[in-house]
Structures are given as C-alpha cells and as structure tokens.
Design a protein around this motif. Structure first.
Motif, PDB file in Angstrom:
ATOM      1  N   TYR A 136      -0.011   2.760 -10.718  1.00 50.52           N
ATOM      2  CA  TYR A 136       0.485   2.626  -9.346  1.00 50.52           C
ATOM      3  C   TYR A 136      -0.461   3.279  -8.350  1.00 50.52           C
ATOM      4  CZ  TYR A 136       4.932   0.602 -10.793  1.00 50.52           C
ATOM      5  OH  TYR A 136       5.897  -0.246 -11.297  1.00 50.52           O
ATOM      6  N   ALA A 137      -1.055   4.425  -8.723  1.00 47.13           N
ATOM      7  CA  ALA A 137      -2.026   5.071  -7.841  1.00 47.13           C
ATOM      8  C   ALA A 137      -3.244   4.173  -7.641  1.00 47.13           C
ATOM      9  CB  ALA A 137      -2.436   6.424  -8.426  1.00 47.13           C
ATOM     10  N   ALA A 138      -3.703   3.537  -8.722  1.00 49.60           N
ATOM     11  CA  ALA A 138      -4.851   2.639  -8.630  1.00 49.60           C
ATOM     12  C   ALA A 138      -4.542   1.434  -7.753  1.00 49.60           C
ATOM     13  CB  ALA A 138      -5.272   2.192 -10.027  1.00 49.60           C
ATOM     14  N   LEU A 139      -3.333   0.880  -7.906  1.00 47.40           N
ATOM     15  CA  LEU A 139      -2.952  -0.263  -7.078  1.00 47.40           C
ATOM     16  C   LEU A 139      -2.898   0.122  -5.601  1.00 47.40           C
ATOM     17  CD1 LEU A 139      -0.161  -1.823  -9.322  1.00 47.40           C
ATOM     18  CD2 LEU A 139      -2.318  -2.913  -8.681  1.00 47.40           C
ATOM     19  N   ALA A 140      -2.388   1.324  -5.313  1.00 51.85           N
ATOM     20  CA  ALA A 140      -2.351   1.795  -3.923  1.00 51.85           C
ATOM     21  C   ALA A 140      -3.766   1.897  -3.358  1.00 51.85           C
ATOM     22  CB  ALA A 140      -1.651   3.145  -3.841  1.00 51.85           C
ATOM     23  N   LEU A 141      -4.698   2.427  -4.153  1.00 52.27           N
ATOM     24  CA  LEU A 141      -6.085   2.550  -3.701  1.00 52.27           C
ATOM     25  C   LEU A 141      -6.731   1.189  -3.486  1.00 52.27           C
ATOM     26  CD1 LEU A 141      -7.295   5.512  -5.952  1.00 52.27           C
ATOM     27  CD2 LEU A 141      -6.825   5.558  -3.484  1.00 52.27           C
ATOM     28  N   VAL A 142      -6.410   0.238  -4.351  1.00 51.94           N
ATOM     29  CA  VAL A 142      -6.953  -1.121  -4.198  1.00 51.94           C
ATOM     30  C   VAL A 142      -6.493  -1.734  -2.887  1.00 51.94           C
ATOM     31  CG1 VAL A 142      -6.821  -3.478  -5.094  1.00 51.94           C
ATOM     32  CG2 VAL A 142      -7.260  -1.576  -6.659  1.00 51.94           C
ATOM     33  N   PHE A 143      -5.200  -1.587  -2.562  1.00 49.14           N
ATOM     34  CA  PHE A 143      -4.684  -2.158  -1.321  1.00 49.14           C
ATOM     35  C   PHE A 143      -5.274  -1.445  -0.106  1.00 49.14           C
ATOM     36  CE2 PHE A 143      -1.647  -4.330  -3.968  1.00 49.14           C
ATOM     37  CZ  PHE A 143      -1.316  -5.464  -3.240  1.00 49.14           C
ATOM     38  N   ILE A 144      -5.503  -0.113  -0.216  1.00 51.92           N
ATOM     39  CA  ILE A 144      -6.137   0.616   0.872  1.00 51.92           C
ATOM     40  C   ILE A 144      -7.568   0.125   1.067  1.00 51.92           C
ATOM     41  CG2 ILE A 144      -7.004   2.885   1.582  1.00 51.92           C
ATOM     42  CD1 ILE A 144      -4.545   4.094   0.167  1.00 51.92           C
ATOM     43  N   TRP A 186      11.000  -1.412  -9.102  1.00 44.95           N
ATOM     44  CA  TRP A 186      11.692  -1.876  -7.908  1.00 44.95           C
ATOM     45  C   TRP A 186      11.415  -0.987  -6.702  1.00 44.95           C
ATOM     46  CZ3 TRP A 186      12.845  -6.644  -7.866  1.00 44.95           C
ATOM     47  CH2 TRP A 186      13.180  -7.297  -9.068  1.00 44.95           C
ATOM     48  N   LEU A 187      11.046   0.279  -6.936  1.00 41.65           N
ATOM     49  CA  LEU A 187      10.578   1.138  -5.853  1.00 41.65           C
ATOM     50  C   LEU A 187       9.259   0.605  -5.305  1.00 41.65           C
ATOM     51  CD1 LEU A 187      10.919   3.825  -4.243  1.00 41.65           C
ATOM     52  CD2 LEU A 187       9.671   4.967  -6.092  1.00 41.65           C
ATOM     53  N   ALA A 188       8.374   0.167  -6.218  1.00 41.78           N
ATOM     54  CA  ALA A 188       7.091  -0.397  -5.796  1.00 41.78           C
ATOM     55  C   ALA A 188       7.267  -1.726  -5.076  1.00 41.78           C
ATOM     56  CB  ALA A 188       6.182  -0.578  -7.009  1.00 41.78           C
ATOM     57  N   VAL A 189       8.242  -2.511  -5.505  1.00 41.78           N
ATOM     58  CA  VAL A 189       8.466  -3.837  -4.900  1.00 41.78           C
ATOM     59  C   VAL A 189       9.178  -3.729  -3.555  1.00 41.78           C
ATOM     60  CG1 VAL A 189       9.734  -6.017  -5.151  1.00 41.78           C
ATOM     61  CG2 VAL A 189       8.472  -5.063  -7.096  1.00 41.78           C
ATOM     62  N   GLY A 190      10.213  -2.870  -3.480  1.00 43.56           N
ATOM     63  CA  GLY A 190      11.054  -2.835  -2.288  1.00 43.56           C
ATOM     64  C   GLY A 190      11.261  -1.487  -1.658  1.00 43.56           C
ATOM     65  N   THR A 238       0.837  -1.203   0.000  1.00 50.69           N
ATOM     66  CA  THR A 238       0.000   0.000   0.000  1.00 50.69           C
ATOM     67  C   THR A 238       0.867   1.246   0.000  1.00 50.69           C
ATOM     68  OG1 THR A 238      -1.716  -1.167   1.246  1.00 50.69           O
ATOM     69  CG2 THR A 238      -1.822   1.236   1.216  1.00 50.69           C
ATOM     70  N   SER A 239       1.871   1.276   0.885  1.00 55.55           N
ATOM     71  CA  SER A 239       2.726   2.460   0.994  1.00 55.55           C
ATOM     72  C   SER A 239       3.707   2.560  -0.166  1.00 55.55           C
ATOM     73  CB  SER A 239       3.476   2.447   2.326  1.00 55.55           C
ATOM     74  OG  SER A 239       4.281   1.283   2.455  1.00 55.55           O
ATOM     75  N   THR A 240       4.258   1.438  -0.631  1.00 54.13           N
ATOM     76  CA  THR A 240       5.229   1.522  -1.723  1.00 54.13           C
ATOM     77  C   THR A 240       4.564   1.880  -3.048  1.00 54.13           C
ATOM     78  OG1 THR A 240       5.130  -0.883  -2.123  1.00 54.13           O
ATOM     79  CG2 THR A 240       6.876  -0.070  -0.660  1.00 54.13           C
ATOM     80  N   PHE A 241       3.357   1.371  -3.301  1.00 55.86           N
ATOM     81  CA  PHE A 241       2.646   1.746  -4.520  1.00 55.86           C
ATOM     82  C   PHE A 241       2.286   3.231  -4.491  1.00 55.86           C
ATOM     83  CE2 PHE A 241       0.981  -2.835  -5.183  1.00 55.86           C
ATOM     84  CZ  PHE A 241       2.098  -3.141  -5.942  1.00 55.86           C
ATOM     85  N   GLY A 242       1.830   3.695  -3.328  1.00 54.81           N
ATOM     86  CA  GLY A 242       1.524   5.118  -3.202  1.00 54.81           C
ATOM     87  C   GLY A 242       2.766   5.975  -3.344  1.00 54.81           C
ATOM     88  N   LEU A 243       3.864   5.532  -2.718  1.00 54.94           N
ATOM     89  CA  LEU A 243       5.127   6.254  -2.832  1.00 54.94           C
ATOM     90  C   LEU A 243       5.587   6.316  -4.279  1.00 54.94           C
ATOM     91  CD1 LEU A 243       7.709   7.525  -1.556  1.00 54.94           C
ATOM     92  CD2 LEU A 243       8.608   5.196  -1.351  1.00 54.94           C
ATOM     93  N   VAL A 268       6.235   9.684  -6.338  1.00 56.59           N
ATOM     94  CA  VAL A 268       7.586   9.981  -6.826  1.00 56.59           C
ATOM     95  C   VAL A 268       7.579  10.189  -8.340  1.00 56.59           C
ATOM     96  CG1 VAL A 268       9.903   9.031  -7.119  1.00 56.59           C
ATOM     97  CG2 VAL A 268       8.759   8.842  -4.921  1.00 56.59           C
ATOM     98  N   LEU A 269       6.863   9.327  -9.066  1.00 55.29           N
ATOM     99  CA  LEU A 269       6.768   9.479 -10.519  1.00 55.29           C
ATOM    100  C   LEU A 269       6.157  10.825 -10.892  1.00 55.29           C
ATOM    101  CD1 LEU A 269       5.600   5.887 -11.484  1.00 55.29           C
ATOM    102  CD2 LEU A 269       7.663   7.000 -12.353  1.00 55.29           C
ATOM    103  N   ALA A 270       5.095  11.221 -10.188  1.00 54.31           N
ATOM    104  CA  ALA A 270       4.438  12.493 -10.484  1.00 54.31           C
ATOM    105  C   ALA A 270       5.360  13.669 -10.152  1.00 54.31           C
ATOM    106  CB  ALA A 270       3.137  12.603  -9.695  1.00 54.31           C
ATOM    107  N   LEU A 271       6.004  13.626  -8.991  1.00 53.06           N
ATOM    108  CA  LEU A 271       6.904  14.710  -8.593  1.00 53.06           C
ATOM    109  C   LEU A 271       8.066  14.855  -9.563  1.00 53.06           C
ATOM    110  CD1 LEU A 271       7.102  14.180  -4.724  1.00 53.06           C
ATOM    111  CD2 LEU A 271       6.196  16.195  -5.890  1.00 53.06           C
ATOM    112  N   GLU A 272       8.657  13.713  -9.940  1.00 50.14           N
ATOM    113  CA  GLU A 272       9.833  13.776 -10.822  1.00 50.14           C
ATOM    114  C   GLU A 272       9.448  14.231 -12.223  1.00 50.14           C
ATOM    115  OE1 GLU A 272      13.098  12.890 -13.368  1.00 50.14           O
ATOM    116  OE2 GLU A 272      11.161  11.871 -13.500  1.00 50.14           O
ATOM    117  N   ALA A 273       8.252  13.844 -12.689  1.00 48.44           N
ATOM    118  CA  ALA A 273       7.803  14.268 -14.012  1.00 48.44           C
ATOM    119  C   ALA A 273       7.611  15.779 -14.068  1.00 48.44           C
ATOM    120  CB  ALA A 273       6.502  13.559 -14.373  1.00 48.44           C
ATOM    121  N   ILE A 274       7.141  16.360 -12.971  1.00 49.51           N
ATOM    122  CA  ILE A 274       6.862  17.797 -12.936  1.00 49.51           C
ATOM    123  C   ILE A 274       8.120  18.607 -12.640  1.00 49.51           C
ATOM    124  CG2 ILE A 274       5.561  19.605 -11.756  1.00 49.51           C
ATOM    125  CD1 ILE A 274       3.432  17.443 -11.140  1.00 49.51           C
TER     126      ILE A 274
END
Length: 326
Positions: free
Chosen positions: A315-323, A168-172, A4-9, A13-19
């Motif tokens: 990744y945002a959707a996966l985080a919401l699913v786990f939540i 790998w950020l999402a996994v670990g 839940t936390s790694t998918f959200g993270l 991170v992807l959104a922040l780095e893209a912007i």
C-alpha cells in the motif's frame, strides 16, 4: 479522497495498528466503533425480525435492515471524513479511528497466547485460550487439534479481520472500511443458519461473502509471498495447494487463506469439527501432516507477521506510485 490519499492512509493505519493496536485512551473516551455498530444492529433486529411472517417477508425485512444499517454507518463515515480530513491533525485522528477497524495486533496476541499456553502450561490452559478465538467445541481437542484450530483461526481472521478492512479502506477511505465492518458485523450477528436468523440474515450473509471475495484471494497471495521470503515453501507449492483445495471448503472464501497457510507450513488443516452439538464434515486443506504443535503456531505467527509487513509495503508503494504520477 483520492487513491493517493487512501493508499497512504491504509499503509499508515496498518502500521499504527500493528504497533499499538486500538489506542486504549480512545477506547476509554469513545468506546469501540464495532460496539456501536453492534448496538445499532441489535436494536433494529429485535424490531424487524418477526418470526410469525413467511420466509420471503423475513428475507426482505433482513435486506431492508441491512440497507438501513449501511446508510446510518455510511453517513457517519462521510461526515467524520469531511470533518477530520481537512488538516494534518484531523488526518491523524482519522487514522487513529481507522485502527479500530483492523485486528492485526489483537489477533496476533490471542493466537500467541494459545501457543504460549500449549508450550508452557499444557493442554488444558491451551484449550481455554483457543476457546476464546474459535467457535468450535474446544473441550475435547488434543494438542494437535488445539494447534490446528489456532492456525486456522489466524488464517481466516487475517483475511476478514485485516486484509478485507484494509482493502476497503484503500478503495473507499474510512467510509468504505466502516461499511465493510458493518456487513461483517451483521453477518456475525444475524448471518447464522439458525431458526431465528436463517431468513432474516440471508442478505447479510450473502453480501458478506461477496465483499470478502477479493480479500480472501489477496490474503492467500500474501501468505504465498510471505512463504517465499521466509523460506517456508515456494510460491508455486502454496498456490498449487490453494487452487486445488480452497474450492472444497464450505465457505466460498475461508478456504483460500486456510489452504495457503497449510501449504506454506506443510500442514493439513480443516477436516471434521464440532460446533455445539453439530458435527461439520469439512474437507481437509493441504496435504501435509496433521500432528501440529505449539512450534507450528509460532511458525504461523511468523508467516502472519511477514504477510502483514508485505501488505503495508504494497500500500505504501502504491501511494508513492500515485504521488509520482501526479
């Protein structure tokens, strides 16, 4: 950290780095983590890579060095995560640090510079721009060669510079992404098939192929999805070209995103290329046209942006699913 936390993270991170890219103030204050990893690898390689030993000893030394690099970086990742992952402010700092492990913004900007130079200034400035992002000789590239080189670099680096570290950020968590970047940096520094590194870098090169395997296939899927949503081509056309041509590539991974990009844009990528004094007789990816131009680079960048947006949403959707599942 939980999924839940790694998918959200990862989504954050992807959104922040893209912007924003990697924050300039962090670069001034602490430098760039990849630079630190490079310093670690360079300092130990010069001591452990003994040219007088036999091939097997060199391979073993390279594997020992790789384990040492991963242990050092892994310990740092665990310590930083435990120190920062205990508060909202700490998690924000953690996310900012993790942006250094991705290359969406910088990759987009470098490839866009090639397209802009080719469109507005001509071949010579475009050669200089593409020479900054590819390893092949750029001096003799014509307009089509410059455009195809930029598009190929965009596709390949989307896989190992964006999709793989995010995976790998999402996994670990941060530690997983840092370990991936250590392997990737080691491969870029010592994984070359040169007299100095052919044996010592053997383990780094093989492990890099392994950890990039899932991301390369995922990058191709993201390009296929982006092609559908962007009206470039059908997913079936992109995937058929990818399944047919990707295994022909000299790399076990690079062919997947390159062929998916070629299928989506209706281009033919790959083929023979020159690195230094060596001619690499690579296979062609895709069955479209070879006469690419600046407009094709801009189309590739649009496909890249769409694929990156789809990845963030996933990744945002996966985080919401786990939540939602608790």
């Amino acid at each position: 950290m939980t999924f839940t936390s790694t998918f959200g993270l990862t989504a954050a991170v992807l959104a922040l780095e893209a912007i924003f890219g990697y924050p300039a103030f962090l670069l001034r204050v602490i430098g760039h983590p990849i630079m630190w990893i490079g310093v670690l690898i360079g300092a130990t390689e010069s001591r452990l890579n003994r040219q007088s030993t036999n091939a097997q000893i060199q391979k073993l030394s390279g594997v020992v060095a790789l384990v040492f690099w991963l242990a050092c970086v892994g310990i740092c990742g665990v310590v930083v995560t435990r120190l920062l992952g205990t508060s909202i402010f700490g998690e924000l700092v953690l996310a900012l640090l993790a942006t250094s492990l991705l290359a969406q913004r910088s990759l987009h900007d470098h490839v866009r510079a090639v397209a802009t130079a080719l469109e507005r200034e001509g071949v010579e400035p475009a050669r200089a721009a593409v020479g900054r992002i590819v390893g092949r000789n750029a001096a003799d590239l014509d307009e089509a060669g410059i455009a195809r080189a930029a598009i190929e670099s965009l596709a390949e680096n989307f896989s190992d510079g964006v999709v793989a570290p995010a995976f790998w950020l999402a996994v670990g968590g941060l530690t997983g992404a840092m370990l991936y970047k250590t392997i990737n940096t080691a491969d870029s520094m010592v994984g070359h098939r040169t007299p100095r590194f052919a044996n010592f870098g053997w383990g780094s090169a093989r492990l890099d192929d392994l950890v990039n395997l899932p991301a390369a296939r995922l990058a191709a899927l993201l390009f296929a999805a982006a092609a559908v949503f962007g009206g470039f081509a059908s997913a079936r056309e992109v995937w058929r070209a990818t399944r047919r041509d990707a295994p022909k590539h000299l790399s076990p991974n690079a062919g997947w995103p390159e062929t998916a990009m070629a299928g989506a844009l209706g281009l033919k990528l790959g083929g023979p290329r020159v690195y230094g004094e060596n001619v690499v007789d690579g296979a062609f990816m895709g069955d479209g046209r070879c006469d690419a131009n600046a407009k094709d680079i801009f189309r590739a960048l649009e496909l890249f942006r769409r694929a990156a947006a789809i990845q963030i949403c996933c990744y945002a959707a996966l985080a919401l699913v786990f939540i939602w599942r608790g």
